[in-house]
Scaffold this motif. Structure first.
Motif, mmCIF file in Angstrom:
data_model
loop_
_atom_site.group_PDB
_atom_site.id
_atom_site.type_symbol
_atom_site.label_atom_id
_atom_site.label_comp_id
_atom_site.label_asym_id
_atom_site.label_seq_id
_atom_site.Cartn_x
_atom_site.Cartn_y
_atom_site.Cartn_z
ATOM 1 N N LYS A 143 0.824 -1.210 0.000
ATOM 2 C CA LYS A 143 0.000 0.000 0.000
ATOM 3 C C LYS A 143 0.859 1.262 0.000
ATOM 4 C CE LYS A 143 -4.152 -1.851 2.250
ATOM 5 N NZ LYS A 143 -5.026 -1.763 3.455
ATOM 6 N N MET A 144 2.000 1.201 0.691
ATOM 7 C CA MET A 144 2.864 2.380 0.767
ATOM 8 C C MET A 144 3.893 2.431 -0.350
ATOM 9 S SD MET A 144 3.439 2.923 4.885
ATOM 10 C CE MET A 144 3.649 1.187 5.363
ATOM 11 N N GLY A 145 3.842 1.459 -1.261
ATOM 12 C CA GLY A 145 4.793 1.441 -2.370
ATOM 13 C C GLY A 145 6.198 1.062 -1.951
ATOM 14 N N ILE A 146 6.294 0.271 -0.882
ATOM 15 C CA ILE A 146 7.613 -0.141 -0.367
ATOM 16 C C ILE A 146 8.008 -1.452 -1.031
ATOM 17 C CG2 ILE A 146 8.923 -0.725 1.704
ATOM 18 C CD1 ILE A 146 6.954 0.941 3.322
ATOM 19 N N PRO A 147 9.188 -1.535 -1.649
ATOM 20 C CA PRO A 147 9.516 -2.692 -2.486
ATOM 21 C C PRO A 147 9.992 -3.932 -1.755
ATOM 22 C CG PRO A 147 11.293 -1.089 -2.569
ATOM 23 C CD PRO A 147 10.186 -0.452 -1.780
ATOM 24 N N ASN A 148 10.422 -3.801 -0.492
ATOM 25 C CA ASN A 148 10.895 -4.992 0.219
ATOM 26 C C ASN A 148 10.558 -4.929 1.695
ATOM 27 O OD1 ASN A 148 13.492 -4.315 1.969
ATOM 28 N ND2 ASN A 148 13.663 -3.124 0.079
ATOM 29 N N LEU A 149 10.394 -6.117 2.277
ATOM 30 C CA LEU A 149 10.086 -6.250 3.698
ATOM 31 C C LEU A 149 11.172 -7.093 4.352
ATOM 32 C CD1 LEU A 149 7.873 -5.809 5.974
ATOM 33 C CD2 LEU A 149 7.169 -8.155 5.451
ATOM 34 N N ARG A 150 11.869 -6.509 5.323
ATOM 35 C CA ARG A 150 12.941 -7.217 6.021
ATOM 36 C C ARG A 150 12.360 -8.187 7.046
ATOM 37 N NH1 ARG A 150 14.252 -2.161 6.416
ATOM 38 N NH2 ARG A 150 13.909 -2.101 8.660
ATOM 39 N N ILE A 151 12.949 -9.372 7.092
ATOM 40 C CA ILE A 151 12.607 -10.341 8.127
ATOM 41 C C ILE A 151 13.901 -10.896 8.711
ATOM 42 C CG2 ILE A 151 10.456 -10.981 6.960
ATOM 43 C CD1 ILE A 151 11.852 -13.664 6.218
ATOM 44 N N PHE A 152 13.779 -11.548 9.867
ATOM 45 C CA PHE A 152 14.922 -12.207 10.497
ATOM 46 C C PHE A 152 14.815 -13.714 10.330
ATOM 47 C CE2 PHE A 152 14.531 -8.351 13.263
ATOM 48 C CZ PHE A 152 15.737 -7.770 12.913
ATOM 49 N N ALA A 153 15.939 -14.377 10.489
ATOM 50 C CA ALA A 153 15.919 -15.845 10.599
ATOM 51 C C ALA A 153 15.383 -16.208 11.976
ATOM 52 C CB ALA A 153 17.315 -16.415 10.381
ATOM 53 N N GLY A 154 16.041 -15.707 13.029
ATOM 54 C CA GLY A 154 15.550 -15.944 14.383
ATOM 55 C C GLY A 154 16.649 -16.265 15.365
ATOM 56 N N THR A 155 16.307 -16.129 16.637
ATOM 57 C CA THR A 155 17.265 -16.365 17.724
ATOM 58 C C THR A 155 16.771 -17.411 18.721
ATOM 59 O OG1 THR A 155 16.282 -14.567 19.029
ATOM 60 C CG2 THR A 155 18.134 -13.994 17.597
ATOM 61 N N ASN A 156 15.564 -17.946 18.508
ATOM 62 C CA ASN A 156 14.956 -18.838 19.500
ATOM 63 C C ASN A 156 15.808 -20.071 19.747
ATOM 64 O OD1 ASN A 156 12.877 -20.728 20.764
ATOM 65 N ND2 ASN A 156 11.699 -18.854 20.485
ATOM 66 N N LYS A 157 15.901 -20.468 20.999
ATOM 67 C CA LYS A 157 16.620 -21.699 21.335
ATOM 68 C C LYS A 157 15.862 -22.900 20.779
ATOM 69 C CE LYS A 157 18.599 -19.797 25.578
ATOM 70 N NZ LYS A 157 18.689 -19.921 27.066
ATOM 71 N N HIS A 158 16.611 -23.887 20.319
ATOM 72 C CA HIS A 158 15.960 -25.055 19.699
ATOM 73 C C HIS A 158 16.642 -26.344 20.178
ATOM 74 C CE1 HIS A 158 18.810 -23.011 16.946
ATOM 75 N NE2 HIS A 158 19.321 -24.223 16.789
ATOM 76 N N GLU A 159 16.748 -26.464 21.501
ATOM 77 C CA GLU A 159 17.309 -27.680 22.071
ATOM 78 C C GLU A 159 16.515 -28.901 21.613
ATOM 79 O OE1 GLU A 159 16.574 -25.032 23.845
ATOM 80 O OE2 GLU A 159 18.226 -24.450 25.178
#
Length: 304
Positions: A143-159
């Protein structure tokens, strides 16, 4: 008439010929790498994390930073989602249209935005909620004409889960986000943030597994900390659709000032075309720190 017919026949014949350009690699539209065939074109944006403290403390707002970027003649502004009112919900249409209009009138593009998410979480239900967050902000970005959206992989523990298992579910989740981004013309820009993705090899792996032309890299120069950052940047920049250009990088476990001339030569030689969002970190007044960073960057760019 003969000239028009000859031109049409010529164009048809050209379409039948494989696309080959001497000195360049033609990139398939299905490739996750970004085509570099036209050479570099660099524009400066400001990642608003530079103003994180005053924005989060409500001492200033997005319009104030628009004015700042206009005053210093940035080409664009890069506001993360959590600086908009109501985050994690998207702002109402009236606010988004006012922001979009004001940026345009100030001569500024909106080069990107982003969300906080964590796809390293073993909890599938939690990850599904994160996917829905990304989808909502994909629509807001469009809607705002923004060409990309940043995301993260993540930091959650996954024992109890291997690195390979996390890569498997993460790639599936990112793929879902990319397919949704495709519907709205918004590229999903995953960030190497020294989280689950720590090295250029990690970045290569997630791109190979997702295998989507709607996935790009938000290349964070300050988050390669296990090897020479300039070598890591060179390896990964083929995926870059946006950046975080910071004052410092990490070499041999120590934070040292960025060699901007060296960095921008790498970026230039790689043929990057697009925005270089600047981001300052740490203590200090952004109204003083950002102009210093901007001056250093512009000086370095004039030398390449």
């Amino acid at each position: 008439m003969k000239n028009s017919e000859s031109r049409r026949n010529f164009m048809k014949s050209m379409l039948a010929v494989p696309f080959i350009v001497s000195g360049f690699n033609a990139i398939s539209s299905e490739s996750p790498a970004v085509s570099k065939k036209f050479g570099h074109k660099l524009k400066l944006s400001l990642n608003l994390y530079s103003f994180n403290s005053p924005l989060m403390e409500k001492k200033i707002d997005l319009v104030d930073v628009l004015d700042f970027c206009a005053e210093y003649n940035f080409d664009a502004i890069d506001p993360t989602g959590y600086y908009f009112p109501g985050y994690p919900e998207v702002p109402n249409d009236e606010f988004m249209m006012k922001f979009k209009r004001q940026a345009f009138l100030q001569g500024l593009d909106i080069s990107g935005t982003g969300v906080r998410n964590d796809f390293a979480n073993p909890d599938a239900a939690a990850r599904k909620a994160e996917i829905e967050l990304v989808k909502k902000w994909v629509e807001a970005a469009a809607k705002m004409g923004i060409p990309n959206l940043r995301i993260f992989a993540g930091t959650n523990k996954h024992e109890g889960f291997t690195h390979d298992q996390v890569f498997e579910w993460m790639a599936k989740d990112v793929k879902v986000c990319c397919e949704y981004g495709k519907k709205f013309g918004v590229i999903i820009a995953i960030q190497n943030h020294n989280d689950f993705l720590k090295t250029s090899a990690d970045v290569d792996r997630i791109f190979e597994m997702v295998d989507s032309e709607w996935l790009g890299l938000n290349l964070d120069i300050g988050s390669y900390r296990l090897a020479d950052p300039y070598e890591e940047i060179q390896k990964n920049m083929k995926y870059a659709v946006t950046w975080q250009i910071k004052e410092n990088v990490w070499i041999d476990g120590k934070e040292v000032p960025t060699d901007f001339v060296k960095l921008f030569k790498i970026i230039k030689d790689g043929g990057y075309r697009g925005y270089l969002p600047l981001e300052t970190l740490g203590d200090g007044d952004p109204y003083q720190k950002v102009p210093v960073l901007l001056e250093n960057v512009r000086k370095a760019l004039s030398q390449i």
